[in-house]
Design an enzyme around this catalytic site. Sequence first.
Site, mmCIF file in Angstrom:
data_model
loop_
_atom_site.group_PDB
_atom_site.id
_atom_site.type_symbol
_atom_site.label_atom_id
_atom_site.label_comp_id
_atom_site.label_asym_id
_atom_site.label_seq_id
_atom_site.Cartn_x
_atom_site.Cartn_y
_atom_site.Cartn_z
ATOM 1 N N LYS A 13 0.836 -1.217 0.000
ATOM 2 C CA LYS A 13 0.000 0.000 0.000
ATOM 3 C C LYS A 13 0.868 1.263 0.000
ATOM 4 C CE LYS A 13 -1.964 -1.196 3.910
ATOM 5 N NZ LYS A 13 -1.304 -2.498 4.181
ATOM 6 N N ARG A 88 -9.890 0.630 8.346
ATOM 7 C CA ARG A 88 -9.346 -0.682 8.675
ATOM 8 C C ARG A 88 -10.382 -1.550 9.389
ATOM 9 N NH1 ARG A 88 -3.553 -0.052 8.340
ATOM 10 N NH2 ARG A 88 -2.511 -1.522 9.664
ATOM 11 N N ARG A 123 12.180 -5.365 4.355
ATOM 12 C CA ARG A 123 11.711 -3.968 4.308
ATOM 13 C C ARG A 123 12.591 -3.048 5.148
ATOM 14 N NH1 ARG A 123 5.723 -1.881 5.465
ATOM 15 N NH2 ARG A 123 5.905 -3.138 7.353
ATOM 16 N N ARG A 156 11.216 -1.516 10.877
ATOM 17 C CA ARG A 156 10.081 -1.214 11.744
ATOM 18 C C ARG A 156 9.971 -2.249 12.852
ATOM 19 N NH1 ARG A 156 4.759 0.198 8.247
ATOM 20 N NH2 ARG A 156 3.816 -1.231 9.747
ATOM 21 N N ARG A 167 -0.369 -9.342 12.941
ATOM 22 C CA ARG A 167 -0.973 -8.304 12.081
ATOM 23 C C ARG A 167 -1.783 -8.943 10.954
ATOM 24 N NH1 ARG A 167 4.244 -5.282 10.578
ATOM 25 N NH2 ARG A 167 2.915 -4.073 9.188
HETATM 26 P P1 AP5 Z 1 4.845 -1.643 1.825
HETATM 27 O O1 AP5 Z 1 4.508 -0.797 0.648
HETATM 28 O O2 AP5 Z 1 5.603 -1.035 2.931
HETATM 29 O O3 AP5 Z 1 3.517 -2.382 2.360
HETATM 30 P P2 AP5 Z 1 2.282 -1.842 3.156
HETATM 31 O O4 AP5 Z 1 1.077 -2.471 2.558
HETATM 32 O O5 AP5 Z 1 2.311 -0.358 3.263
HETATM 33 O O6 AP5 Z 1 2.571 -2.553 4.557
HETATM 34 P P3 AP5 Z 1 2.461 -1.983 6.026
HETATM 35 O O7 AP5 Z 1 3.214 -2.936 6.907
HETATM 36 O O8 AP5 Z 1 2.824 -0.545 6.093
HETATM 37 O O9 AP5 Z 1 0.948 -2.168 6.280
HETATM 38 P P4 AP5 Z 1 0.219 -2.172 7.597
HETATM 39 O O10 AP5 Z 1 -1.146 -2.011 7.105
HETATM 40 O O11 AP5 Z 1 0.442 -3.350 8.460
HETATM 41 O O12 AP5 Z 1 0.913 -0.993 8.430
HETATM 42 P P5 AP5 Z 1 0.477 0.477 8.792
HETATM 43 O O13 AP5 Z 1 1.678 1.307 8.841
HETATM 44 O O14 AP5 Z 1 -0.662 0.896 7.955
HETATM 45 O O15 AP5 Z 1 5.625 -2.930 1.259
HETATM 46 C C1 AP5 Z 1 6.138 -3.921 2.146
HETATM 47 C C2 AP5 Z 1 7.509 -4.376 1.670
HETATM 48 O O16 AP5 Z 1 7.376 -5.071 0.434
HETATM 49 C C3 AP5 Z 1 8.488 -3.223 1.381
HETATM 50 O O17 AP5 Z 1 9.776 -3.661 1.683
HETATM 51 C C4 AP5 Z 1 8.339 -3.005 -0.141
HETATM 52 O O18 AP5 Z 1 9.489 -2.445 -0.728
HETATM 53 C C5 AP5 Z 1 8.087 -4.409 -0.628
HETATM 54 N N1 AP5 Z 1 7.219 -4.490 -1.802
HETATM 55 C C6 AP5 Z 1 6.120 -3.714 -2.076
HETATM 56 N N2 AP5 Z 1 5.532 -4.106 -3.221
HETATM 57 C C7 AP5 Z 1 6.272 -5.167 -3.685
HETATM 58 C C8 AP5 Z 1 6.160 -6.014 -4.829
HETATM 59 N N3 AP5 Z 1 5.180 -5.859 -5.736
HETATM 60 N N4 AP5 Z 1 7.084 -6.991 -4.992
HETATM 61 C C9 AP5 Z 1 8.091 -7.171 -4.074
HETATM 62 N N5 AP5 Z 1 8.245 -6.407 -2.952
HETATM 63 C C10 AP5 Z 1 7.341 -5.408 -2.769
HETATM 64 O O19 AP5 Z 1 -0.083 0.264 10.278
HETATM 65 C C11 AP5 Z 1 0.791 -0.035 11.343
HETATM 66 C C12 AP5 Z 1 0.015 -0.063 12.644
HETATM 67 O O20 AP5 Z 1 -0.601 1.205 12.877
HETATM 68 C C13 AP5 Z 1 -1.136 -1.060 12.724
HETATM 69 O O21 AP5 Z 1 -0.701 -2.339 13.106
HETATM 70 C C14 AP5 Z 1 -2.019 -0.400 13.792
HETATM 71 O O22 AP5 Z 1 -1.481 -0.609 15.076
HETATM 72 C C15 AP5 Z 1 -1.876 1.076 13.474
HETATM 73 N N6 AP5 Z 1 -2.881 1.565 12.522
HETATM 74 C C16 AP5 Z 1 -2.619 2.197 11.326
HETATM 75 N N7 AP5 Z 1 -3.757 2.534 10.712
HETATM 76 C C17 AP5 Z 1 -4.764 2.131 11.522
HETATM 77 C C18 AP5 Z 1 -6.166 2.201 11.413
HETATM 78 N N8 AP5 Z 1 -6.782 2.756 10.356
HETATM 79 N N9 AP5 Z 1 -6.910 1.678 12.427
HETATM 80 C C19 AP5 Z 1 -6.328 1.126 13.513
HETATM 81 N N10 AP5 Z 1 -4.993 1.030 13.669
HETATM 82 C C20 AP5 Z 1 -4.198 1.529 12.682
HETATM 83 MG MG MG Z 2 2.560 1.015 4.833
#
Ligand code: AP5
Ligand code: MG
Length: 212
Positions: A13, A88, A123, A156, A167
Amino acid sequence: MNLILLGAPGAGKGTQAELIVEKLGIPSISTGNMLREAMRNGTDLGKQVKQYMDEGSLVPDELILGIVAERVAQPDCANGFILDGVPRTLAQAEALDAKGVRIDHVVSIEVDDSVIEGRMTGRRVCSNCGASYHVVANAPKTEGVCDLCQGSLIIRKDDAPETVRHRLEVYHASTEVLKQYYNQQGKLRLIEGNQDIQSINDQILTVIGAKA
Ligand code: AP5
Ligand code: MG
């Protein structure tokens, strides 16, 4: 163009949001990045969310809705925005609808759980702007340094394998249901996420009608 990016942790994402920002010039609103920044700055919000984030659980809906409502009301969102990682839960999606936040497309990046672990172990994220890299699939130009802002790249805390597994469980239990919710609204676009980054980006731009 108001867009939601849905998908499991590590689905890509954040990576795709950065590319869409470059292409369309609309801001990306990543609740994860906003919460991590609040933790870094030691704000009240940061202190409230730390435990949830460290263990990979969801932060309570009311905290999320407060920061998102405030952010989408800012002038730079007038021509569109990308929501990365929000909504979410069903309650968050319903609250955005109730607040009149218009959504045009919901893109779900579909990646098998078995692929996620490799993505997470490779990552690296920018400690300053939150940009996401991968040591193999999306390496920065200079090792350990963000291409965009020259911030230092870190691992991270919630990318530890056991936290990633939690997660993923949280995603399947609480977030996946949103696909059904937005499908009923006719807004859901599914994208095969087991492809390279550029192919996924091309397909996203096509399904949202933004491919030149
Ligand atoms: P990346 O693009 O970083 O993936 P992502 O989908 O953004 O993954 P996240 O871990 O950020 O998602 P998340 O939803 O768990 O975390 P968030 O920060 O939102 O890609 C991942 C890796 O793969 C990278 O190394 C990238 O380079 C690689 N990659 C990408 N595409 C690729 C491809 N096609 N091929 C190969 N490699 C690839 O949330 C974190 C925490 O915040 C949650 O756990 C929660 O505690 C809190 N939180 C955030 N939002 C909310 C909400 N709305 N409600 C409640 N809690 C929330
Ligand atoms: Mg992300």
